[in-house]
Write a protein that holds these residues in place. Structure first.
Motif, short mmCIF file in Angstrom:
data_model
loop_
_atom_site.label_atom_id
_atom_site.label_comp_id
_atom_site.label_asym_id
_atom_site.label_seq_id
_atom_site.Cartn_x
_atom_site.Cartn_y
_atom_site.Cartn_z
N ALA A 1 47.48 7.07 -4.90
CA ALA A 1 46.49 7.71 -4.03
C ALA A 1 45.56 8.56 -4.91
CB ALA A 1 47.19 8.58 -3.00
N VAL A 2 44.37 8.80 -4.42
CA VAL A 2 43.43 9.62 -5.17
C VAL A 2 43.66 11.10 -4.87
CG1 VAL A 2 41.67 7.84 -5.31
CG2 VAL A 2 41.65 9.42 -3.40
N TYR A 3 43.24 11.94 -5.80
CA TYR A 3 43.32 13.37 -5.56
C TYR A 3 42.39 13.73 -4.41
CZ TYR A 3 45.91 14.27 -9.87
OH TYR A 3 46.88 14.32 -10.85
N PRO A 4 42.71 14.75 -3.63
CA PRO A 4 41.86 15.12 -2.50
C PRO A 4 40.55 15.76 -2.94
CG PRO A 4 43.66 16.68 -2.73
CD PRO A 4 43.89 15.59 -3.73
N ASP A 5 39.61 15.82 -2.01
CA ASP A 5 38.32 16.48 -2.29
C ASP A 5 38.56 17.93 -2.66
OD1 ASP A 5 36.95 14.19 -1.74
OD2 ASP A 5 36.44 14.74 0.31
N GLY A 6 37.79 18.42 -3.60
CA GLY A 6 37.90 19.80 -4.03
C GLY A 6 38.90 20.00 -5.16
N HIS A 7 39.71 19.02 -5.42
CA HIS A 7 40.67 19.12 -6.52
C HIS A 7 39.93 18.96 -7.84
CE1 HIS A 7 44.03 17.99 -9.17
NE2 HIS A 7 44.78 18.67 -8.32
N GLU A 8 40.49 19.50 -8.89
CA GLU A 8 39.86 19.43 -10.20
C GLU A 8 39.62 17.97 -10.63
OE1 GLU A 8 40.93 20.68 -14.81
OE2 GLU A 8 42.33 21.10 -13.20
N HIS A 9 40.51 17.07 -10.24
CA HIS A 9 40.40 15.66 -10.62
C HIS A 9 40.10 14.78 -9.41
CE1 HIS A 9 41.97 16.74 -14.52
NE2 HIS A 9 43.02 17.29 -13.95
N GLN A 10 39.30 15.27 -8.47
CA GLN A 10 39.03 14.48 -7.26
C GLN A 10 38.46 13.12 -7.62
OE1 GLN A 10 36.35 16.79 -4.89
NE2 GLN A 10 34.53 15.95 -5.84
N PHE A 11 38.80 12.14 -6.81
CA PHE A 11 38.41 10.74 -6.94
C PHE A 11 39.15 9.98 -8.05
CE2 PHE A 11 34.43 12.94 -5.54
CZ PHE A 11 34.59 12.66 -4.20
N PHE A 12 40.02 10.65 -8.80
CA PHE A 12 40.84 9.99 -9.81
C PHE A 12 42.21 9.71 -9.23
CE2 PHE A 12 37.65 11.91 -12.51
CZ PHE A 12 37.45 10.92 -13.47
N PRO A 13 42.90 8.68 -9.71
CA PRO A 13 44.24 8.37 -9.20
C PRO A 13 45.24 9.48 -9.52
CG PRO A 13 43.36 6.54 -10.47
CD PRO A 13 42.44 7.68 -10.67
N ASN A 14 46.06 9.81 -8.54
CA ASN A 14 47.09 10.81 -8.72
C ASN A 14 48.34 10.13 -9.28
OD1 ASN A 14 48.98 12.82 -8.57
ND2 ASN A 14 48.67 13.28 -6.42
N THR A 15 48.55 10.27 -10.57
CA THR A 15 49.67 9.61 -11.23
C THR A 15 50.82 10.57 -11.53
OG1 THR A 15 48.66 9.97 -13.40
CG2 THR A 15 48.19 7.88 -12.29
N GLU A 16 50.83 11.71 -10.87
CA GLU A 16 51.91 12.67 -11.09
C GLU A 16 53.23 12.05 -10.66
OE1 GLU A 16 50.88 16.23 -9.01
OE2 GLU A 16 49.05 16.50 -10.18
N GLY A 17 54.23 12.21 -11.48
CA GLY A 17 55.54 11.66 -11.17
C GLY A 17 55.76 10.28 -11.76
N PHE A 18 54.72 9.65 -12.29
CA PHE A 18 54.86 8.34 -12.91
C PHE A 18 54.94 8.53 -14.42
CE2 PHE A 18 53.19 4.50 -14.89
CZ PHE A 18 53.94 3.53 -14.26
N ARG A 19 56.02 8.05 -15.02
CA ARG A 19 56.18 8.15 -16.47
C ARG A 19 55.67 6.86 -17.10
NH1 ARG A 19 61.91 9.33 -18.20
NH2 ARG A 19 60.83 9.21 -20.18
N PRO A 20 54.60 6.94 -17.90
CA PRO A 20 54.02 5.73 -18.48
C PRO A 20 54.79 5.21 -19.70
CG PRO A 20 52.69 7.61 -19.07
CD PRO A 20 53.77 8.12 -18.15
N THR A 21 56.05 4.86 -19.50
CA THR A 21 56.81 4.23 -20.57
C THR A 21 56.45 2.75 -20.61
OG1 THR A 21 58.66 3.73 -19.09
CG2 THR A 21 58.73 5.85 -20.26
#
Length: 118
Positions: free
Chosen positions: A79-99
């Motif tokens: 999902a994308v970050y919500p409006d007003g967030h520092e990274h709005q319109f970017f994918p929310n990859t929190e919790g995903f470990r890019p191994t």
């Protein structure tokens, strides 16, 4: 990572996700950037990019693995970050470990999702 591992990962990524990398080509002339940095003779790596742009200037070519490492957030079911967030319109990859294992699984999941669409 060693350049020979990058070559194997690039080949596997094209097999896992052919819809994303249908325009991949084998770079016969040049070693990859990683092989060049490591001063090894790994060649014939699946690559994307290269060629010329509309002005006739040369474009960079990257191995498919290097391309995936820089673009995986845009292919995932994030999902994308919500409006007003520092990274709005970017994918929310929190919790995903890019191994490596998780990124290959994500590529396979993206391919399955693209085939499921009508």
């Amino acid at each position: 990572m060693k350049a020979r591992i990058e070559k194997k990962l690039s080949k596997g990524l094209v097999r896992l996700c052919p819809s994303v990398y249908r325009r991949a080509w084998i770079d016969k002339d040049e070693p990859s950037r990683l092989a060049y940095k490591q001063n090894t003779r790994v060649s014939h790596v699946l690559s994307v990019g290269g060629g010329t742009d509309w002005q006739g200037d040369g474009e960079d070519a990257f191995t498919t693995w290097a391309d995936w490492l820089s673009h995986w957030p845009w292919h995932g079911p994030f999902a994308v970050y919500p409006d007003g967030h520092e990274h709005q319109f970017f994918p929310n990859t929190e919790g995903f470990r890019p191994t490596t294992r998780n990124l290959l699984k994500l590529a396979a999941d993206c391919e399955r999702a693209s085939k499921a669409k009508p």
